[in-house]
Design a protein around this motif. Structure first.
Motif, short mmCIF file in Angstrom:
data_model
loop_
_atom_site.label_atom_id
_atom_site.label_comp_id
_atom_site.label_asym_id
_atom_site.label_seq_id
_atom_site.Cartn_x
_atom_site.Cartn_y
_atom_site.Cartn_z
N LEU A 76 11.88 45.89 82.60
CA LEU A 76 10.94 45.65 81.50
C LEU A 76 9.53 45.33 81.97
CD1 LEU A 76 13.33 43.44 79.30
CD2 LEU A 76 13.11 45.95 79.34
N LEU A 77 9.22 45.63 83.23
CA LEU A 77 7.91 45.35 83.80
C LEU A 77 7.22 46.63 84.26
CD1 LEU A 77 8.77 42.29 86.10
CD2 LEU A 77 7.61 42.20 83.90
N THR A 78 5.90 46.66 84.15
CA THR A 78 5.12 47.75 84.75
C THR A 78 4.91 47.45 86.23
OG1 THR A 78 3.00 46.65 84.34
CG2 THR A 78 3.89 48.04 82.56
N GLU A 79 4.37 48.43 86.95
CA GLU A 79 4.09 48.21 88.38
C GLU A 79 3.14 47.04 88.57
OE1 GLU A 79 2.95 51.48 90.81
OE2 GLU A 79 4.44 52.84 89.93
N LYS A 80 2.13 46.93 87.72
CA LYS A 80 1.17 45.83 87.84
C LYS A 80 1.85 44.49 87.56
CE LYS A 80 -3.31 44.11 86.24
NZ LYS A 80 -2.81 42.72 86.11
N GLN A 81 2.69 44.46 86.54
CA GLN A 81 3.38 43.21 86.23
C GLN A 81 4.33 42.80 87.35
OE1 GLN A 81 4.95 44.62 82.45
NE2 GLN A 81 3.58 43.25 81.29
N LEU A 82 4.96 43.78 87.98
CA LEU A 82 5.80 43.49 89.15
C LEU A 82 4.98 42.80 90.22
CD1 LEU A 82 8.03 46.66 89.71
CD2 LEU A 82 8.86 44.33 89.46
N ALA A 83 3.81 43.39 90.51
CA ALA A 83 2.94 42.83 91.53
C ALA A 83 2.49 41.42 91.15
CB ALA A 83 1.73 43.74 91.75
N ASP A 84 2.16 41.22 89.89
CA ASP A 84 1.74 39.90 89.42
C ASP A 84 2.84 38.85 89.59
OD1 ASP A 84 -0.72 40.94 88.75
OD2 ASP A 84 -0.27 41.13 86.60
N LYS A 85 4.08 39.30 89.49
CA LYS A 85 5.23 38.40 89.64
C LYS A 85 5.61 38.20 91.10
CE LYS A 85 6.26 37.70 85.25
NZ LYS A 85 6.23 36.34 84.65
N GLY A 86 4.93 38.92 92.00
CA GLY A 86 5.26 38.85 93.41
C GLY A 86 6.60 39.49 93.71
#
Length: 252
Positions: A76-86
């Protein structure tokens, strides 16, 4: 003349500590290939060299993995959101759908030649589940299987069903890899960003949450896992100490 393989009941156990998912996956593949290549050599040359068995313990930095039959929409995450979550994401070659790995979660990767034990993948999965069920029983938790859903659960068949241990394996030529992920002190908030194992409406939990403790002793849990695995698989564990990296020289 047919060769007769020696049934090797020793399992070499390595604790890799906190290690990158991709590096650990590559190490699994290295061990897996070594066992498979030895089996092929035995058949071609009619030799009976014993095939080794391994059991890796590891914790991973935040990562989501999707099995070969999984649905990418369960992330349920975009690539950017993945990165933001570490966090990182990998499509991998195990069974099952999507799951999360992270600090505070005990991950076990048995790389076994099942011809040293029994040639039955369903029995293998059931014994992995039983290993975790017996381990958690030592903490006073009654866990069980959920029909049609691999892994270990609490309160199956009720509105409060929740998963505490996910499982997904791969096997080729009766050699296994991948394994189980037991939530001990894991940050369960990371599960909010996936549909765990592709199953809607089911919660996840951890040993820490179920016991109401600040922190559970992970070394103690690992010891209990090994104890029950050893009995169920009728094997003997032998500890192996690495040189501190996944790229160091090993005598395989």
């Amino acid at each position: 003349m047919l060769y007769s393989a020696i049934m090797e009941k020793v399992v070499l156990v390595e604790d890799l500590g906190l290690n990158d998912y991709k590096a650990t996956w590559e190490y699994q593949e290295e061990l897996f290939k070594h066992v498979v290549d030895l089996k092929i050599k035995n058949r071609r040359e009619e030799t009976n060299l014993p095939t080794p068995n391994y059991f890796l313990f590891v914790e991973h930095p935040h990562v989501y993995t999707l099995g070969k039959s999984g649905d990418l929409s369960n992330l349920l995450l975009t690539e950017k959101q993945l990165a933001d979550k570490g966090a990182t994401f990998y499509k991998i070659n195990r069974g099952g759908d999507i799951t999360y790995h992270g600090p505070g979660q005990i991950v076990g990767y048995p790389i076994l030649d099942l011809e040293n034990f029994f040639t039955d993948i369903h029995k293998y999965l059931r014994l992995l589940e039983e290993t975790i069920i017996l381990t958690l029983a030592e903490y006073g938790l009654k866990t069980q299987r959920s029909p049609g859903e691999t892994g270990v659960w609490l309160d199956v068949g009720t509105p409060f069903a929740r998963k505490i241990c996910a499982m997904g394996v791969r096997a080729s030529r009766w050699v296994t890899m991948h394994g189980f992920a037991l939530n001990v002190n894991a940050d369960l908030g990371y599960f909010d960003h996936i549909i765990p194992c592709g199953i809607r409406g089911k919660a996840v939990t951890s040993l820490q949450v179920e016991l109401g403790l600040d922190k559970v002793d992970e070394a103690e849990v690992k010891g209990k896992i090994l104890k029950h695995f050893e009995v169920l698989f009728e094997c003997e564990f032998k500890s192996v100490v690495l040189d501190g990296s996944l790229t160091g020289t090993r005598n395989l």
